[in-house]
Enzyme design. Sequence first.
Site, mmCIF file in Angstrom:
data_model
loop_
_atom_site.group_PDB
_atom_site.id
_atom_site.type_symbol
_atom_site.label_atom_id
_atom_site.label_comp_id
_atom_site.label_asym_id
_atom_site.label_seq_id
_atom_site.Cartn_x
_atom_site.Cartn_y
_atom_site.Cartn_z
ATOM 1 N N ASP A 30 0.995 -1.551 0.297
ATOM 2 C CA ASP A 30 0.293 0.262 -0.017
ATOM 3 C C ASP A 30 1.089 1.355 0.199
ATOM 4 O OD1 ASP A 30 -2.159 2.207 2.774
ATOM 5 O OD2 ASP A 30 -2.261 1.599 0.438
ATOM 6 N N GLY A 86 -0.237 4.430 0.709
ATOM 7 C CA GLY A 86 -2.057 5.324 0.762
ATOM 8 C C GLY A 86 -2.176 6.988 0.444
ATOM 9 N N ASN A 138 10.634 11.936 -5.932
ATOM 10 C CA ASN A 138 12.249 11.935 -6.331
ATOM 11 C C ASN A 138 12.385 10.571 -6.197
ATOM 12 O OD1 ASN A 138 11.226 13.078 -3.057
ATOM 13 N ND2 ASN A 138 13.440 11.916 -3.373
ATOM 14 N N TYR A 139 11.729 9.899 -5.324
ATOM 15 C CA TYR A 139 12.440 8.403 -4.945
ATOM 16 C C TYR A 139 11.913 7.026 -5.842
ATOM 17 C CZ TYR A 139 14.923 7.780 -0.672
ATOM 18 O OH TYR A 139 16.112 7.458 0.296
ATOM 19 N N GLU A 140 12.517 7.048 -6.135
ATOM 20 C CA GLU A 140 12.068 5.159 -6.807
ATOM 21 C C GLU A 140 11.874 4.169 -5.614
ATOM 22 O OE1 GLU A 140 12.292 6.968 -10.402
ATOM 23 O OE2 GLU A 140 13.342 7.166 -8.152
ATOM 24 N N TYR A 141 10.597 3.432 -6.143
ATOM 25 C CA TYR A 141 11.155 1.911 -5.167
ATOM 26 C C TYR A 141 10.461 0.786 -6.096
ATOM 27 C CZ TYR A 141 10.100 5.274 -0.893
ATOM 28 O OH TYR A 141 9.804 6.290 0.344
ATOM 29 N N HIS A 176 11.499 5.619 6.228
ATOM 30 C CA HIS A 176 11.360 4.488 5.035
ATOM 31 C C HIS A 176 9.835 3.314 6.004
ATOM 32 C CE1 HIS A 176 13.115 6.685 1.244
ATOM 33 N NE2 HIS A 176 13.734 6.646 2.482
#
EC number: 1.4.3.-
Length: 676
Positions: free
Chosen positions: A312, A314, A395-398, A448
């Site tokens: 998730d 959200g 800005n972030y990649e997961y 995180h």
Amino acid sequence: MSVAPNTSTGDPPFQSTTALRARPHPLRLISDSEIFEARNILLETLRQGETPPSIRFKNITLHEPAKADLLPYLDAEALGTPAALRPFVPRCVEVIWSAANERIVHESIISLDANAEVSRTGPQKGQHGSIDRYEAKSAAEKIVNHPEVREAVKALGLAEDVMIACDPWMYGADRDNDEETHKFIQGYLYALAPGKGPESNQYSYPLPFSPVYDVFTGELARIEPMGTGGREDGLQLNTADGLPMAHCVPNEYHADILDGPQRTDLQPLHVTQPEGPSFNVTDGNCVSWQKWRFRVGFNYREGMTIHDVPMDLGDAGAGSCANNLRLGCDCLGTIKYFSGWLNDENGMPVPAENVICMHEQDGGIGWKHTHRLTHHASVVRARNLVLQSIITVGNYEYIFAWIFMQNGNVDLEVRATGILSTSLIDEGKTSEWGNVVSPGTLAANHQHLFSMRVDPMIDGARNTVVQEDSAPIPQTEDMNPHGNAWRVVKTPFETSGYGDADPFANRCFKIVNENIFNPVSGNPVGYKLVPQPCQLLLAGKDSVVRKRAKFSEHHIWVTKYHDGDLWAAGKWTNQSLEEIDGLADYASRGDGVRDEDLVLWHTFGMTHNPRVEDFPVMPVEITTISLKPADFFTRNPALDVPRSKQSENRSVLYQDPLEAAVAGQAQCGDCDKAKL
């Protein structure tokens, strides 16, 4: 707010045999035609009202069927019952829509069988709908073009033609928020380095202020100054002298504008499967591989799902932020892509192409033993099946990857990469709130934290979670005379609640079926999760941050299954003042969970105190969670994997070029004939 009858009960509407045969599997991905149909049903329903509103469609996705309806269908499928003769499962679609500039937000459940809206709910007072990609884009454009913002940029002394980029963020909540607070979007502004083009790394030129956009009014609410001081300045603002960004410098990552050349000594590594992959995909999203069988899902909020193991995001939506994966870049080898469908503001279907990739990869040695008497080695190389999805959140990649293994293990691997969110810091100063990663660029300390939801069926729906610790036995002559013994202490969860990781006790949590026993060990069959002992939420106990993220106070939660209990932090998280209808509420019911239909949740993640090496783009930080069979099988389930053979693996012996020219190249023999 009105609520209509539950869609999971009552007799199904009459349908002809032809219509029944055409019904999709209950877990099949939503189609473009179903999105269009649900949109039209809702619009027609609203037209029949006294004052039909002008609405925006935020998100349209498949509504997860009630488990009481789904399980009989899956049982019939497992028995080989033809699809037309399986039990009826309602096909419903969840539509989140808004009106009056997001002041009104509703979630409508649309029955595609009854062609009707069957329920309507929405956020409570003080809660807001998530930020969808269209309103985020619109807000960013309005922020950078607003006269007050342009005037503030001009005062920084930047080049006349400077290009300003805006990252639109959720505004969050703090102690100054209340139930009357409007829905805001906070803009973090950056300048692109002069002369570097549109691929320039904006995060090395952060601006010292942040505009706040009021979604309700469609106006700029204010421009908030951002602290740029160091340790000596405390919380003081406006500490810079002269031109605050004069000491910032370009810090690039894109290959076309790097300061130096790329490496030239890296040789190609090809992943090939000349006879094709070992997996098979049927009915669009049903995967079979090495005794595994499951369905792949995708939706705007969780992104990729494997049946009953969702994730998730959200506030933004993992599916809405999903990348279009490219062959030879994000996944290597023989690739199967899965695509999905999202929607635009008008409720029209929008393709989400190649959002999940599936491939096999070598997993290293799976098992090996060299016989003590014959000195012959038996060795098996492991093969893993990887399903991967990548999302970009600002800005972030997961990178999320579910990894299925031949030995019965399932891993969830999460990789964090991308670029650190940065802010400006005065020249020559340092801060205890973060680390200077480039001149004038501060990367803040942050966390995180994720929640993994496991809805298990270990040989049936009635399961128990057991906390298992390894505890030393006191040294006594009658029990432990040499002081080297320990016992395994098993503590079952009787009622819903929480637990925490303890690596010093070798703590794991087993999901077992206490009604079915392993014929070899006599123990209940089960799977175990070894929780990641990550640092939990650091925010103060009385902070708004902690109140709205209670799920992050413990590593493990065990709750009784209830339809709709899907969201660790609650359904409506954007600017929430506290976690409502989330994990803490689920657990507080005090439901009995022993030998019941239960759900196991695991909170995991990392505390990230940035390094200089994390900039200008961050090397991946990897977190892995494992689910492993524990007395589920009667022996190593990977025993029947073929032994490794050079005739199939075709490895090549490396030799110094001059040496190889003289001596020629010798091949290795079969692995099982190798001797010590």
